[in-house]
Design a protein around this motif. Sequence first.
Motif, PDB file in Angstrom:
ATOM      1  N   ALA A 262      35.859  43.423  44.049  1.00 57.48           N
ATOM      2  CA  ALA A 262      36.416  41.579  44.094  1.00 57.48           C
ATOM      3  C   ALA A 262      35.048  40.825  44.118  1.00 57.48           C
ATOM      4  CB  ALA A 262      37.054  41.521  45.507  1.00 57.48           C
ATOM      5  N   ALA A 263      33.948  41.526  44.546  1.00 58.72           N
ATOM      6  CA  ALA A 263      32.411  40.049  44.982  1.00 58.72           C
ATOM      7  C   ALA A 263      31.882  40.492  43.356  1.00 58.72           C
ATOM      8  CB  ALA A 263      31.607  41.107  45.448  1.00 58.72           C
ATOM      9  N   ARG A 264      31.819  41.045  42.856  1.00 56.23           N
ATOM     10  CA  ARG A 264      31.831  41.565  40.947  1.00 56.23           C
ATOM     11  C   ARG A 264      32.614  40.472  40.128  1.00 56.23           C
ATOM     12  NH1 ARG A 264      26.904  42.714  39.498  1.00 56.23           N
ATOM     13  NH2 ARG A 264      26.422  44.716  40.405  1.00 56.23           N
ATOM     14  N   ARG A 265      33.545  39.951  40.470  1.00 53.31           N
ATOM     15  CA  ARG A 265      34.426  38.771  40.032  1.00 53.31           C
ATOM     16  C   ARG A 265      34.156  37.280  39.883  1.00 53.31           C
ATOM     17  NH1 ARG A 265      40.287  42.449  40.527  1.00 53.31           N
ATOM     18  NH2 ARG A 265      40.441  43.431  38.998  1.00 53.31           N
ATOM     19  N   MET A 266      34.300  37.858  41.071  1.00 55.11           N
ATOM     20  CA  MET A 266      33.342  36.503  41.983  1.00 55.11           C
ATOM     21  C   MET A 266      32.452  35.459  41.872  1.00 55.11           C
ATOM     22  SD  MET A 266      32.257  35.071  46.104  1.00 55.11           S
ATOM     23  CE  MET A 266      34.368  35.780  46.462  1.00 55.11           C
ATOM     24  N   ILE A 267      31.483  36.755  41.126  1.00 59.02           N
ATOM     25  CA  ILE A 267      29.942  36.548  40.642  1.00 59.02           C
ATOM     26  C   ILE A 267      29.897  36.198  39.550  1.00 59.02           C
ATOM     27  CG2 ILE A 267      27.795  37.195  39.707  1.00 59.02           C
ATOM     28  CD1 ILE A 267      28.140  39.228  42.524  1.00 59.02           C
ATOM     29  N   VAL A 268      30.835  36.613  38.391  1.00 58.46           N
ATOM     30  CA  VAL A 268      31.285  36.515  37.299  1.00 58.46           C
ATOM     31  C   VAL A 268      31.441  35.168  36.965  1.00 58.46           C
ATOM     32  CG1 VAL A 268      32.283  37.250  35.164  1.00 58.46           C
ATOM     33  CG2 VAL A 268      31.389  38.725  37.036  1.00 58.46           C
ATOM     34  N   ARG A 269      32.645  34.466  37.697  1.00 62.47           N
ATOM     35  CA  ARG A 269      33.470  33.428  37.265  1.00 62.47           C
ATOM     36  C   ARG A 269      32.610  32.584  37.862  1.00 62.47           C
ATOM     37  NH1 ARG A 269      38.245  36.116  40.423  1.00 62.47           N
ATOM     38  NH2 ARG A 269      37.060  35.089  42.383  1.00 62.47           N
ATOM     39  N   GLY A 270      32.071  32.420  38.890  1.00 61.05           N
ATOM     40  CA  GLY A 270      30.683  31.728  39.144  1.00 61.05           C
ATOM     41  C   GLY A 270      29.308  31.434  38.251  1.00 61.05           C
ATOM     42  N   ALA A 271      29.273  32.482  37.656  1.00 58.84           N
ATOM     43  CA  ALA A 271      27.727  32.370  36.327  1.00 58.84           C
ATOM     44  C   ALA A 271      28.221  31.768  35.262  1.00 58.84           C
ATOM     45  CB  ALA A 271      27.220  34.174  36.104  1.00 58.84           C
ATOM     46  N   VAL A 272      29.484  31.860  35.334  1.00 61.23           N
ATOM     47  CA  VAL A 272      30.541  31.007  33.692  1.00 61.23           C
ATOM     48  C   VAL A 272      30.928  29.707  34.489  1.00 61.23           C
ATOM     49  CG1 VAL A 272      32.160  31.046  32.636  1.00 61.23           C
ATOM     50  CG2 VAL A 272      31.498  33.137  33.353  1.00 61.23           C
ATOM     51  N   SER A 273      30.733  29.609  35.400  1.00 62.27           N
ATOM     52  CA  SER A 273      30.991  28.004  35.133  1.00 62.27           C
ATOM     53  C   SER A 273      29.266  27.392  35.157  1.00 62.27           C
ATOM     54  CB  SER A 273      31.073  28.056  37.016  1.00 62.27           C
ATOM     55  OG  SER A 273      31.435  26.176  37.282  1.00 62.27           O
ATOM     56  N   ILE A 274      28.318  28.130  35.937  1.00 57.89           N
ATOM     57  CA  ILE A 274      26.467  27.695  35.963  1.00 57.89           C
ATOM     58  C   ILE A 274      26.212  27.967  34.208  1.00 57.89           C
ATOM     59  CG2 ILE A 274      24.398  28.415  36.419  1.00 57.89           C
ATOM     60  CD1 ILE A 274      25.131  29.028  38.808  1.00 57.89           C
ATOM     61  N   VAL A 275      27.207  28.355  33.778  1.00 56.62           N
ATOM     62  CA  VAL A 275      26.476  28.481  31.927  1.00 56.62           C
ATOM     63  C   VAL A 275      26.811  27.144  31.229  1.00 56.62           C
ATOM     64  CG1 VAL A 275      26.737  29.435  29.975  1.00 56.62           C
ATOM     65  CG2 VAL A 275      25.711  30.448  32.089  1.00 56.62           C
ATOM     66  N   GLU A 276      28.239  27.363  31.678  1.00 57.34           N
ATOM     67  CA  GLU A 276      29.505  25.844  31.827  1.00 57.34           C
ATOM     68  C   GLU A 276      28.643  24.924  32.193  1.00 57.34           C
ATOM     69  OE1 GLU A 276      33.739  24.298  31.951  1.00 57.34           O
ATOM     70  OE2 GLU A 276      32.933  25.642  32.898  1.00 57.34           O
ATOM     71  N   ASP A 277      27.964  24.015  33.070  1.00 61.86           N
ATOM     72  CA  ASP A 277      27.221  23.415  33.363  1.00 61.86           C
ATOM     73  C   ASP A 277      26.367  22.994  32.449  1.00 61.86           C
ATOM     74  OD1 ASP A 277      29.850  22.818  34.955  1.00 61.86           O
ATOM     75  OD2 ASP A 277      28.888  23.510  37.274  1.00 61.86           O
ATOM     76  N   ALA A 278      25.224  24.285  32.315  1.00 58.97           N
ATOM     77  CA  ALA A 278      24.236  23.924  31.477  1.00 58.97           C
ATOM     78  C   ALA A 278      24.071  23.855  30.438  1.00 58.97           C
ATOM     79  CB  ALA A 278      23.495  25.940  31.590  1.00 58.97           C
ATOM     80  N   LEU A 279      25.563  23.998  29.622  1.00 58.05           N
ATOM     81  CA  LEU A 279      25.896  23.070  28.326  1.00 58.05           C
ATOM     82  C   LEU A 279      26.058  22.078  27.873  1.00 58.05           C
ATOM     83  CD1 LEU A 279      27.339  26.837  26.802  1.00 58.05           C
ATOM     84  CD2 LEU A 279      25.149  26.171  26.587  1.00 58.05           C
ATOM     85  N   ASN A 280      26.706  21.878  28.803  1.00 58.95           N
ATOM     86  CA  ASN A 280      27.573  20.815  29.193  1.00 58.95           C
ATOM     87  C   ASN A 280      26.371  19.395  29.634  1.00 58.95           C
ATOM     88  OD1 ASN A 280      30.792  20.977  28.920  1.00 58.95           O
ATOM     89  ND2 ASN A 280      30.384  21.407  30.979  1.00 58.95           N
ATOM     90  N   GLU A 281      25.210  19.730  29.883  1.00 63.66           N
ATOM     91  CA  GLU A 281      24.039  19.405  30.258  1.00 63.66           C
ATOM     92  C   GLU A 281      23.239  18.929  29.090  1.00 63.66           C
ATOM     93  OE1 GLU A 281      21.556  16.972  33.587  1.00 63.66           O
ATOM     94  OE2 GLU A 281      23.850  17.344  33.075  1.00 63.66           O
ATOM     95  N   LEU A 282      22.895  19.961  28.418  1.00 57.09           N
ATOM     96  CA  LEU A 282      22.796  20.232  27.177  1.00 57.09           C
ATOM     97  C   LEU A 282      23.093  19.516  26.297  1.00 57.09           C
ATOM     98  CD1 LEU A 282      21.471  23.898  27.166  1.00 57.09           C
ATOM     99  CD2 LEU A 282      19.795  21.261  27.079  1.00 57.09           C
ATOM    100  N   ASP A 283      24.529  19.167  26.172  1.00 54.31           N
ATOM    101  CA  ASP A 283      25.177  18.195  25.371  1.00 54.31           C
ATOM    102  C   ASP A 283      24.977  16.699  26.054  1.00 54.31           C
ATOM    103  OD1 ASP A 283      26.139  20.388  23.809  1.00 54.31           O
ATOM    104  OD2 ASP A 283      27.997  20.790  24.841  1.00 54.31           O
ATOM    105  N   ARG A 284      24.973  17.030  27.317  1.00 56.23           N
ATOM    106  CA  ARG A 284      25.388  15.392  27.634  1.00 56.23           C
ATOM    107  C   ARG A 284      23.545  14.512  27.289  1.00 56.23           C
ATOM    108  NH1 ARG A 284      22.924  12.265  32.091  1.00 56.23           N
ATOM    109  NH2 ARG A 284      22.624  14.321  32.841  1.00 56.23           N
TER     110      ARG A 284
END
Length: 324
Positions: A262-284
């Motif tokens: 359960a902890a790993r799943r939460m970490i993966v979801r958080g990591a994917v969200s951070i990567v998505e924000d980083a890509l959106n920031e680069l695109d912006r």
Amino acid sequence: MSVTDASDPSARSAFADRELFVVNGYAVLVIGLAAVWLLCCVSYVAFDPRDPSLVRAWIALSPVIISVLLVIGVLKGFVVLQPNESLVCLLFGSYAGTEHRPGFWWVNPFNSKNKVSRRLETLESGPLKVNDAVGNPIDIGAVIVWRVEDAAKALLEVASYASYVKSQSETALRRMVSVHPYDSVETEEADRQGERPASAAISSVSLRDGGDAVIEALLRELRARMEPIGVSVLEARISHLAYSSEIASAMLRKQAASAVVAARRMIVRGAVSIVEDALNELDRKKLADALDPERKAAMISNLLVVLVGDREVSPVINTGTLYS
């Protein structure tokens, strides 16, 4: 599976508390002493030492015999009731009535007198080894607070109401556990693996996390079983709950593994969200245009490794290009 007799005790019971005819004990004591004194006076007057005949002797002795029988009857009828105590009387095998009021009373001396305490009693049931709703053996115990409400039913419906309360409390506890899983994770896993009993009515409330819902279910089961004998259950609490010793270590490892997953799943979801924000920031900021898909994939991989890894990352500086 339990089979219920058609002659249900609650339906056939003819015993219920009804008022017993009693007399104030102090009044009877005064009247009895006065009667004994009067009979002694009569015996004294009837006794004539100048007339030694047998008839005169019996006339003088009769009041004494009557006074002795009167004293025995009066003393046998006295009873003292304490607060929260009831007196159930039977007259030649028939129910005569019940007295609840504390004090000094006099009842029919031919009555058989049985005192029943109506004070609060505490019963510790268990720990019992029971299979929960999905078949796991667990140890469970409960503390039950009860009292006698209807003294006639408690005394006349069963041979020993205390033994009845103890055995039925254990039965109610086993019944409650059989419809609740120890942990909701166990039910979900049994459903996924197809091991859930088809005929079992498994509750969605688990024993470990159910709290008040589990207590209410136990109280309903206890009150339904105790009502026919006039016993009231005021409170019930789970005092002990654990896996049985033979599976405790395995279940603890399983729970630990589930927590890690359960902890790993939460970490993966958080990591994917951070990567998505980083890509959106680069695109912006239009910085992602200089990155081809392969470099962008490498950047995403590196970010995920850094964010998801459970150890410190040692950076490696690439002085060349990605393709060399």
